[in-house]
Scaffold this motif. Structure first.
Motif, PDB file in Angstrom:
ATOM      1  N   ASN A   1       0.647  -1.332   0.082  1.00 28.71           N
ATOM      2  CA  ASN A   1      -0.066   0.115  -0.009  1.00 28.71           C
ATOM      3  C   ASN A   1       0.813   1.247   0.230  1.00 28.71           C
ATOM      4  N   GLU A   2       2.050   1.091   0.843  1.00 29.16           N
ATOM      5  CA  GLU A   2       2.790   2.239   0.978  1.00 29.16           C
ATOM      6  C   GLU A   2       3.715   2.583  -0.264  1.00 29.16           C
ATOM      7  N   LEU A   3       4.171   1.522  -0.803  1.00 33.47           N
ATOM      8  CA  LEU A   3       4.901   1.582  -2.108  1.00 33.47           C
ATOM      9  C   LEU A   3       4.277   1.955  -3.295  1.00 33.47           C
ATOM     10  N   THR A   4       2.981   1.738  -3.533  1.00 32.16           N
ATOM     11  CA  THR A   4       2.266   2.014  -4.797  1.00 32.16           C
ATOM     12  C   THR A   4       2.420   3.668  -5.059  1.00 32.16           C
ATOM     13  N   ALA A   5       2.200   4.330  -4.362  1.00 29.78           N
ATOM     14  CA  ALA A   5       1.981   5.845  -4.670  1.00 29.78           C
ATOM     15  C   ALA A   5       3.625   6.120  -5.015  1.00 29.78           C
TER      16      ALA A   5
ATOM     17  N   GLU B   1       4.761   7.401  -9.061  1.00 31.55           N
ATOM     18  CA  GLU B   1       5.446   8.631  -9.498  1.00 31.55           C
ATOM     19  C   GLU B   1       6.757   8.550  -9.917  1.00 31.55           C
ATOM     20  N   SER B   2       7.434   7.042  -9.970  1.00 34.94           N
ATOM     21  CA  SER B   2       8.497   6.859 -10.413  1.00 34.94           C
ATOM     22  C   SER B   2       8.968   7.062 -12.057  1.00 34.94           C
ATOM     23  N   SER B   3      10.065   7.324 -12.253  1.00 31.39           N
ATOM     24  CA  SER B   3      10.557   7.243 -13.705  1.00 31.39           C
ATOM     25  C   SER B   3      10.739   5.516 -13.842  1.00 31.39           C
ATOM     26  N   PHE B   4      10.995   4.905 -12.899  1.00 32.78           N
ATOM     27  CA  PHE B   4      10.957   3.393 -13.431  1.00 32.78           C
ATOM     28  C   PHE B   4       9.588   2.890 -13.962  1.00 32.78           C
TER      29      PHE B   4
ATOM     30  N   HIS C   1      -4.893 -11.628 -14.530  1.00 28.91           N
ATOM     31  CA  HIS C   1      -3.618 -11.345 -14.141  1.00 28.91           C
ATOM     32  C   HIS C   1      -3.515 -11.218 -12.529  1.00 28.91           C
ATOM     33  N   LEU C   2      -2.875 -12.243 -12.215  1.00 29.67           N
ATOM     34  CA  LEU C   2      -2.550 -12.475 -10.824  1.00 29.67           C
ATOM     35  C   LEU C   2      -1.316 -11.628 -10.123  1.00 29.67           C
ATOM     36  N   GLN C   3      -1.533 -10.816  -9.242  1.00 34.55           N
ATOM     37  CA  GLN C   3      -0.768  -9.716  -8.532  1.00 34.55           C
ATOM     38  C   GLN C   3      -0.313  -8.659  -9.386  1.00 34.55           C
ATOM     39  N   CYS C   4      -1.245  -8.049  -9.719  1.00 30.14           N
ATOM     40  CA  CYS C   4      -1.259  -7.044 -10.983  1.00 30.14           C
ATOM     41  C   CYS C   4      -0.669  -5.728 -10.484  1.00 30.14           C
ATOM     42  N   HIS C   5      -0.374  -5.627  -9.370  1.00 27.67           N
ATOM     43  CA  HIS C   5       0.170  -4.032  -8.882  1.00 27.67           C
ATOM     44  C   HIS C   5      -0.898  -3.086  -9.141  1.00 27.67           C
ATOM     45  N   PHE C   6      -0.261  -1.944  -9.610  1.00 28.81           N
ATOM     46  CA  PHE C   6      -1.270  -0.958  -9.927  1.00 28.81           C
ATOM     47  C   PHE C   6      -1.798  -0.829 -11.616  1.00 28.81           C
ATOM     48  N   GLY C   7      -1.724  -2.071 -12.125  1.00 31.97           N
ATOM     49  CA  GLY C   7      -2.469  -2.478 -13.299  1.00 31.97           C
ATOM     50  C   GLY C   7      -1.621  -1.900 -14.682  1.00 31.97           C
ATOM     51  N   MET C   8      -0.561  -1.511 -14.685  1.00 33.14           N
ATOM     52  CA  MET C   8       0.008  -0.966 -15.886  1.00 33.14           C
ATOM     53  C   MET C   8      -0.027  -1.956 -16.881  1.00 33.14           C
TER      54      MET C   8
ATOM     55  N   VAL D   1      13.226  -5.341   6.561  1.00 29.37           N
ATOM     56  CA  VAL D   1      12.678  -4.097   6.870  1.00 29.37           C
ATOM     57  C   VAL D   1      12.587  -3.175   5.289  1.00 29.37           C
ATOM     58  N   VAL D   2      11.637  -2.581   5.063  1.00 32.42           N
ATOM     59  CA  VAL D   2      11.262  -1.936   3.969  1.00 32.42           C
ATOM     60  C   VAL D   2      11.620  -0.432   3.999  1.00 32.42           C
ATOM     61  N   ASP D   3      12.663  -0.050   3.613  1.00 32.72           N
ATOM     62  CA  ASP D   3      13.116   1.379   3.946  1.00 32.72           C
ATOM     63  C   ASP D   3      13.341   2.093   2.679  1.00 32.72           C
ATOM     64  N   LYS D   4      13.375   1.341   1.612  1.00 32.53           N
ATOM     65  CA  LYS D   4      13.395   1.737   0.180  1.00 32.53           C
ATOM     66  C   LYS D   4      12.762   0.537  -0.715  1.00 32.53           C
ATOM     67  N   SER D   5      12.667   1.254  -2.123  1.00 21.63           N
ATOM     68  CA  SER D   5      12.078   0.202  -3.148  1.00 21.63           C
ATOM     69  C   SER D   5      13.110   0.149  -4.277  1.00 21.63           C
ATOM     70  N   TYR D   6      12.619  -0.595  -5.232  1.00 20.28           N
ATOM     71  CA  TYR D   6      13.563  -0.534  -6.269  1.00 20.28           C
ATOM     72  C   TYR D   6      13.523   0.351  -7.375  1.00 20.28           C
ATOM     73  N   THR D   7      12.565   1.219  -7.245  1.00 22.41           N
ATOM     74  CA  THR D   7      12.563   2.365  -8.078  1.00 22.41           C
ATOM     75  C   THR D   7      13.602   3.372  -7.446  1.00 22.41           C
ATOM     76  N   GLU D   8      13.822   4.531  -8.198  1.00 19.91           N
ATOM     77  CA  GLU D   8      14.803   5.478  -7.828  1.00 19.91           C
ATOM     78  C   GLU D   8      14.281   6.285  -6.646  1.00 19.91           C
ATOM     79  N   GLU D   9      13.225   7.075  -6.720  1.00 17.16           N
ATOM     80  CA  GLU D   9      12.927   8.002  -6.081  1.00 17.16           C
ATOM     81  C   GLU D   9      11.734   7.268  -4.695  1.00 17.16           C
ATOM     82  N   SER D  10      12.612   6.643  -3.943  1.00 18.24           N
ATOM     83  CA  SER D  10      11.803   5.618  -3.094  1.00 18.24           C
ATOM     84  C   SER D  10      12.082   5.651  -1.430  1.00 18.24           C
TER      85      SER D  10
END
Ligand code: SAM
Length: 263
Positions: A12-16, A20-23, A54-61, A179-188
């Motif tokens: 839920n937290e990572l979705t926004a 917004e990421s360029s990734f 589509h299973l586990q579709c994240h935000f649907g792109m 622990v989730v302190d960042k994601s695999y996208t740049e601005e994270s």
């Protein structure tokens, strides 16, 4: 909180952040660019007019990209924020699609149809603890003769630590908690410091046997020495869009795909 609730909260937290990421390049996608990669486009083939789950579709792109290719799509994800964003994009871009919020394992409570294709991609099964249960769901949602397709990160790569040394078991093990302190996208950068990811590693035999045991006939199994995403440490772009290990080059597998048919 159980493991899945931790993952729901973190996704839920990572979705926004991801949206917004360029990734993820949502702006490019809105202008008509597909979010799918050459591998799944070529290996999946013509999907025009097919009903696709589509299973586990994240935000649907990817789900909406599959719809742009002519499929009638349903996307499922555990994250409330992902499903909300996916619905918003479907409405904004006028791409018909149905999005359902559910744990994969609870999907029968909310979805009662069958499909020509069940689709799973990149970074999905590591969130699931029981692949036999997963494959039963796939089989349940496929029409007779329906197609299952998946493209995933290779379990071999999950053995490495951030220094590219073998540190984790190739085989199924206890859940890995981070622990989730960042994601695999740049601005994270993550502001909520209490988030946890719980993941499981699955060997190839575990994946393949779960499908076979649940009535799926494997049509092909492919392995790739590169990744299409720069989403793990220590990768280097070998050719455009092909990321290989900095240390091992193209000597090790980084992704695989499977196509199977329900018999
Ligand atoms: C890395 S993303 C998958 C991205 C995928 N390749 C795509 O189409 O964009 C992982 C997704 O799995 C979802 N997820 C994690 N555990 C789940 C579960 N038990 N049931 C359903 N979705 C789950 C997360 O919410 C997240 O959206």
């Amino acid at each position: 909180m159980d493991n899945f609730e931790h993952n729901r909260e973190s996704w839920n937290e990572l979705t926004a952040l991801h949206a917004e990421s360029s990734f993820y390049d949502l702006e490019g996608f809105k202008k008509g660019k597909t979010s799918l990669n050459h591998i799944e486009i070529e290996e999946l083939g013509d999907i025009k007019g097919k009903k696709l789950l589509h299973l586990q579709c994240h935000f649907g792109m990817d789900t909406l990209s599959l719809a742009r290719q002519g499929a009638e799509v349903v996307g499922v994800d555990i994250s409330d924020a992902s499903i909300q964003k996916a619905r918003e994009m479907s409405a904004e871009l006028k791409i018909p699609a149905k999005f359902v919020r559910s744990n994969v394992y609870d999907i029968e409570n909310v979805l009662n149809e069958t499909f020509d294709i069940v689709y799973v991609s990149y970074g999905a099964i590591n969130w699931l603890d029981d692949l036999d249960k997963w494959a039963k769901i796939i089989s349940r949602y496929l029409k007779p003769n329906g197609t299952f397709y998946m493209v995933e990160f290779h379990p071999f790569r999950y053995m490495f630590n951030d220094q590219s040394e073998i540190s984790y078991s190739y085989f199924k093990s206890k859940p890995y908690e981070t622990v989730v302190d960042k994601s695999y996208t740049e601005e994270s950068e993550i502001s909520n410091k209490d988030l946890k990811h719980i993941e499981w590693h699955h060997s190839l035999s575990e994946v393949i046997n779960s499908l076979i045991t649940n009535g799926l006939k494997i049509e092909f199994f492919n392995e790739f020495p590169y990744q299409v995403y720069n989403c793990f440490p220590n990768l280097i772009e070998d050719e455009k869009g092909k990321w290989v290990s900095k240390k091992y080059g193209d000597k090790i597998p980084l992704m695989y795909s499977i196509k199977a048919r329900k018999v």
